[in-house]
Design an enzyme around this catalytic site. Structure first.
Site, PDB file in Angstrom:
ATOM      1  N   THR A 222       0.816  -1.220   0.000  1.00  0.00           N
ATOM      2  CA  THR A 222       0.000   0.000   0.000  1.00  0.00           C
ATOM      3  C   THR A 222       0.844   1.263   0.000  1.00  0.00           C
ATOM      4  O   THR A 222       0.503   2.254  -0.630  1.00  0.00           O
ATOM      5  CB  THR A 222      -0.907   0.023   1.262  1.00  0.00           C
TER       6      THR A 222
ATOM      7  N   SER B 216       1.581  -7.588  -1.198  1.00  0.00           N
ATOM      8  CA  SER B 216       2.289  -8.639  -0.463  1.00  0.00           C
ATOM      9  C   SER B 216       1.503  -9.945  -0.376  1.00  0.00           C
ATOM     10  O   SER B 216       2.040 -10.963   0.048  1.00  0.00           O
ATOM     11  CB  SER B 216       2.701  -8.155   0.931  1.00  0.00           C
TER      12      SER B 216
ATOM     13  N   ASP C  46       0.174  -7.080   4.688  1.00  0.00           N
ATOM     14  CA  ASP C  46      -0.572  -8.347   4.800  1.00  0.00           C
ATOM     15  C   ASP C  46       0.310  -9.541   5.155  1.00  0.00           C
ATOM     16  O   ASP C  46      -0.059 -10.360   5.987  1.00  0.00           O
ATOM     17  CB  ASP C  46      -1.322  -8.644   3.486  1.00  0.00           C
TER      18      ASP C  46
ATOM     19  N   THR D   9       2.656 -10.313  14.409  1.00  0.00           N
ATOM     20  CA  THR D   9       1.486 -10.808  13.685  1.00  0.00           C
ATOM     21  C   THR D   9       0.675  -9.593  13.262  1.00  0.00           C
ATOM     22  O   THR D   9       0.562  -8.636  14.038  1.00  0.00           O
ATOM     23  CB  THR D   9       0.601 -11.661  14.632  1.00  0.00           C
TER      24      THR D   9
ATOM     25  N   GLN E 180      -3.271 -21.395  18.778  1.00  0.00           N
ATOM     26  CA  GLN E 180      -3.960 -20.432  17.912  1.00  0.00           C
ATOM     27  C   GLN E 180      -4.302 -19.145  18.676  1.00  0.00           C
ATOM     28  O   GLN E 180      -4.840 -18.211  18.088  1.00  0.00           O
ATOM     29  CB  GLN E 180      -5.193 -21.042  17.236  1.00  0.00           C
ATOM     30  N   CYS E 181      -3.963 -19.072  19.967  1.00  0.00           N
ATOM     31  CA  CYS E 181      -4.103 -17.798  20.705  1.00  0.00           C
ATOM     32  C   CYS E 181      -3.021 -16.838  20.210  1.00  0.00           C
ATOM     33  O   CYS E 181      -1.928 -17.266  19.848  1.00  0.00           O
ATOM     34  CB  CYS E 181      -3.877 -18.003  22.203  1.00  0.00           C
TER      35      CYS E 181
HETATM   36  N1  ASP Z   1      -2.615  -5.538   0.426  1.00  0.00           N
HETATM   37  C1  ASP Z   1      -1.535  -4.700   0.870  1.00  0.00           C
HETATM   38  C2  ASP Z   1      -0.271  -5.529   0.882  1.00  0.00           C
HETATM   39  O1  ASP Z   1      -0.047  -6.270   1.793  1.00  0.00           O
HETATM   40  C3  ASP Z   1      -1.811  -4.111   2.204  1.00  0.00           C
HETATM   41  C4  ASP Z   1      -0.688  -3.243   2.748  1.00  0.00           C
HETATM   42  O2  ASP Z   1       0.253  -2.890   2.079  1.00  0.00           O
HETATM   43  O3  ASP Z   1      -0.763  -2.840   3.905  1.00  0.00           O
HETATM   44  O4  ASP Z   1       0.506  -5.448  -0.048  1.00  0.00           O
END
Ligand code: ASP
Length: 344
Positions: free
Chosen positions: A15, A60, A92, A167, A279-280
């Site tokens: 982004t 990503s 992501d 995460t 998974q927590c």
């Molecule tokens: N979909 C985008 C990516 O991971 C979201 C971001 O950049 O925050 O490339």
């Protein structure tokens, strides 16, 4: 920071460097030259910043191990000539890439800081500028002529985390990442505070080595009430599957149905590596705390302790690619290699 500090900025996409297609309203990556035009502030930094970009920047979600090798190779090729690295990456899958790189870059003595943003750099309310500028400043921090950060970090919304402890927890908030099992390495406010006690301490001066053999014959299986035998059997029976991250409940608990244990035992006997990860989002697997984890422990399933799923899956790829013997695999996995899990 001194004026000679030399940083390499690697743009992979995400982004941070996207524009809106006015016809469709969809966000897509654009070329890096335009990104640098949006940040004239880069000129004011007290360090030299070189830039290199993926030929075709990607969202990503399209990241894969070949891209990780590409990033690692760029760092390898520029390692001697630079004091630190900042990798611009979509949020992501940033935690996966940061985790993978932490394993691939052995004996790292320089900072590799991942960052990105929730809003594009051209947006009026963007979080991109702060994330990028502070990441560069962190990568340029030096003490007695040596980089302060000597590991793979992830900087987002005023906090620097250990990359393989993170995460993505929010698709909307600027604070998109969490590191619930390890405190931040640094915090940015009026002052940039580095918490030395939490940094990776390099105990040796061994040669920097880049590992590029990753084996992606791995899978993540998340338990849920109602998961049926047929699905588990199909997953465990996948041709060439070498390792499985089993996302269990709470402190590493799983149903006690005899068929599940039978299927897992059969897969283990055939040579599959199985890692128990909770998974927590926070906390640790504690084998044998409950009856529901005792059976997994007895099967000698690998204890993922407090590792994240992102780190567990990339550690498996790295260890499988490194040719660690079957006999040693459990012991090596259960050892913290890059600060990705608690020691004991
Ligand atoms: N979909 C985008 C990516 O991971 C979201 C971001 O950049 O925050 O490339």
């Amino acid at each position: 920071m001194n004026s000679k500090t030399h940083i390499l900025l690697i743009y992979t996409g995400g982004t941070i460097g996207m524009v809106k297609d006015y016809e469709s309203g969809v966000l897509r990556a654009f070329d890096f030259d335009k990104l640098s035009k949006h940040i004239p502030e880069l000129e004011q930094l007290d360090c030299r910043v070189d830039t290199v970009s993926f030929e075709s920047p990607i969202d990503s979600s399209n990241m894969n191990p070949d891209h990780w090798v590409k990033i690692a190779t760029l760092i390898e090729e520029n390692y001697e000539g630079h004091d630190g690295f900042v990798v611009l990456h979509g949020s992501d899958t940033m935690s996966y890439t940061a985790s993978a790189l932490s394993f691939m870059l052995e004996n790292l003595a320089k900072p590799v800081i991942f960052t990105g943003s929730q809003l594009p750099i051209g947006d009026l309310r963007t979080d991109a500028k702060e994330n990028l500028i502070t990441s560069i400043q962190i990568a340029a921090l030096q003490k007695k002529g040596k980089p302060v950060i000597q590991e793979v970090g992830l900087y987002f919304e005023y906090k620097l985390y250990r990359g393989n402890r993170t995460t993505k927890i929010n698709a909307e908030h600027f604070q998109a990442f969490a590191s619930l099992n390890h405190p931040p390495l640094a915090e940015s406010g009026v002052h940039l505070k580095v918490f030395d006690e939490y940094l990776m301490q390099r105990k040796n001066t061994k040669r920097f080595v880049v590992h590029k053999d990753l084996d992606a014959n791995v899978v993540i299986l998340k338990l849920f009430p109602g998961l049926n035998r047929e699905v588990i059997r199909r997953v465990l029976g996948t041709p060439n599957l070498k390792a499985l991250v089993l996302e269990t409940y709470g402190a590493g608990n799983a149903p006690t149905d005899p068929w599940l244990l039978e299927d897992l035992e059969e897969a283990l006997a055939k040579g599959l590596h199985i890692v128990n990860v909770t998974q927590c989002s926070g906390g640790s697997v504690i084998p044998g705390r409950y009856k529901t984890s005792e059976q997994l422990r007895q099967l000698q399933i690998i204890n993922g302790k407090d590792i994240t799923t992102e780190s567990a899956i990339t550690k498996l790829m790295y260890l499988l690619g490194s040719g660690v013997s079957h006999k040693l695999f459990k012991t090596v996995f259960e050892t913290s290699l890059r600060g990705e899990m608690q020691q004991k």
